[in-house]
Scaffold this active site. Sequence first.
Site, PDB file in Angstrom:
ATOM      1  N   GLU A 283       0.817  -1.225   0.000  1.00 56.74           N
ATOM      2  CA  GLU A 283       0.000   0.000   0.000  1.00 56.74           C
ATOM      3  C   GLU A 283       0.847   1.271   0.000  1.00 56.74           C
ATOM      4  O   GLU A 283       0.578   2.207  -0.755  1.00 56.74           O
ATOM      5  CB  GLU A 283      -0.960   0.018   1.197  1.00 56.74           C
ATOM      6  CG  GLU A 283      -2.165  -0.909   1.058  1.00 56.74           C
ATOM      7  CD  GLU A 283      -1.886  -2.331   1.524  1.00 56.74           C
ATOM      8  OE1 GLU A 283      -0.737  -2.609   1.963  1.00 56.74           O
ATOM      9  OE2 GLU A 283      -2.798  -3.173   1.445  1.00 56.74           O
TER      10      GLU A 283
ATOM     11  N   HIS B 244     -10.445  -4.942  10.001  1.00 56.12           N
ATOM     12  CA  HIS B 244     -11.115  -4.818   8.700  1.00 56.12           C
ATOM     13  C   HIS B 244     -12.458  -4.115   8.846  1.00 56.12           C
ATOM     14  O   HIS B 244     -13.362  -4.332   8.043  1.00 56.12           O
ATOM     15  CB  HIS B 244     -11.338  -6.200   8.070  1.00 56.12           C
ATOM     16  CG  HIS B 244     -10.129  -6.794   7.430  1.00 56.12           C
ATOM     17  ND1 HIS B 244      -9.044  -7.212   8.151  1.00 56.12           N
ATOM     18  CD2 HIS B 244      -9.818  -7.026   6.125  1.00 56.12           C
ATOM     19  CE1 HIS B 244      -8.122  -7.702   7.328  1.00 56.12           C
ATOM     20  NE2 HIS B 244      -8.553  -7.592   6.088  1.00 56.12           N
TER      21      HIS B 244
END
Lengths: 331, 332
Positions: free
Chosen positions: A65, A134
Amino acid sequence: MPETAVRELTFAEAIREALAEELRRDPRVVVLGEDVAEAGTPFKVLSGLVEEFGTTRIIDTPISEAGFTGLAVGAAMTGMRPIVDIMFGDFLTLVMDQMVNQAAKIHYMSGGALQVPMVLRTTMGATRRSAAQHSQSLHAWVSHVPGLKVVLPSTPYDAKGLLKSAIRDQNPVVFFEDKMMYRLKGPVPLEEYTIPLGVADIKRPGTDITIVATSSMVQTAMAAAELLEQVGISAEVVDPRTTSPLDRDTLVDSVKKTSRAIVVDEGHERYGVTAEIAAVIADGAFYHLDAPVKRLGAMDVPVPFSPPLEDVTVPTENTIFDLARTLCGKA
Amino acid sequence: MTIHTQATRAESGIDAARGLQMYSQMARIRVFEERVNELYTRAIMPGLAHLYIGQEAVAVGVCAQLEPDDYITSTHRGHGHCLAKGAQPDRMFAELLGKEAGYCRGRGGSMHIADPATGNLGANAIVAGSAGVATGAAFSAKWRGSGQVAVCFFGEGALGQGVLYEVMNLAQLWLLPVVYVCENNLYNEYTHYRETTAGEVLARPAAFGMHAEQVDGQDVRAVFAAAGRLVTRARSGGGPAFLQCDTYRYRGHHVGDINRVFYRSKEEEQEWMTTRDPLARFGDWLCRLGFADPADLEACFVTARHEIETAAQFALDSPFPDASDVQRHVYA
């Protein structure tokens, strides 16, 4: 095409349509992220884009990322308009230097000489049974940073129009999609349209209390407003749509009219978006208030896995309903 | 990996004109930094100053191989890179003093000079912070088919940062035209790099299958030759490369770092300065080949001192930004 030509699209379809239109319109636009091409992301939001635009525009990256977000910053500075896909908003922690120290500051630090026209799309929202890494809604973190714009669409219509504006913006924009809304359907015109960043929307007019809500909490607030109507309380639901820039005037004007306000947001309550908006209202509408401005955010706890635990951590139509009734003296 | 410590005359491709040009550029950087040191120690310059003195051969050797529209990114120790890529000292001094006439209108300062007109995408005060930007510029250059190359300057301290390896992986996967120039000046701030860096530096690019070379960073001819190979290779589609330049920071980590004996000896500093000085070595070479005589070299310094003094005076005489303008440029 008549102006009334409207179809029902899901939230995910509206986003995909915005991306496809902007990819067609501007050859500088590319999409970068993990499994964005053939897989179309785990949420299938991007399904079909690679078939039309190929792998030079819809680009699969390693699970990296910070690397591909940093790369997007440099690409944006040198003539492209990249859109990066950060699968879960929780992974924002991995790109914070690229977004906060690089993207957000480069225009300012260079005295206006450089620009970073990029979009970071990511997700938010709990109750998907995905546990603490998450499920977070971290939009307050980036809303805190001058130089970033932050978008939180609550309907398919807004998602499409706001995303198109974000892609055309000359600044780094963080675009949060509540993953629990991807299947939500709503009307979306066939004609091209955009929605400017920084303009709130009154989703439902009312006279007794203002419920300011963001992202999927707008849907929850609308359900609460239905319940409130049944007990004789007219709730106005106001959706800021962007937390940066924030349309202070629309929020304050609504509360001047209703005299009461609840702010609902799925980020953690402490130091969060609810606190900022409550302060804006308290400051701007103080002499019109008949009750303290109240906040409903996510509980200040890591998001638990077990369903009965997770469900009590986020605002619901019932918690909004109960609080609104109390504030209106009709509990 | 290839190790080149000596560049032959033919390999370096340096003639008299080019040689004097490069020597002048190195002299400019040294004189500029000495003036920065003075401005800082006299409390005229606010903030921090990280001097490039001792490392001039790296910036000059690399940038002499770049086209005006090629990109560089730089570091907190970035004045040399900016000058070598074409920035003008007057606007640099103005930036260092926080003046409106500076490259960043005083918003950036010493550690953030950016000048898109010369391909300089900015110095960066986060160690390895510009690795993404440089790699992204190379991605953009390749995607647009522009033929541009990006050079990412960083110190060996950046070898501890994960994002560097993330973008090196991307660059090699996608064969991006970027050259990672690692200036190993031996010290991560106040700590010898051997105390912070496991394994060998060049084992890192090797792990990605990335072409890598190592040169004596105090030999501008060697740097110039290696940079020429790697930039040409990148420009012609050969992909990224990693260039380790072994160099030495003459001064402290920043101007205020005066007492350095707790991390390095004065003897070590003296040895680097007296036996491996990049200006002295290159000057000797230019004289030995008859490209210059000592008077020519001195003339380069005289010219540099004049230019730097004029530039510093320009900055000193320039106005500060208007405080009412502070919120300008937060958003484009």
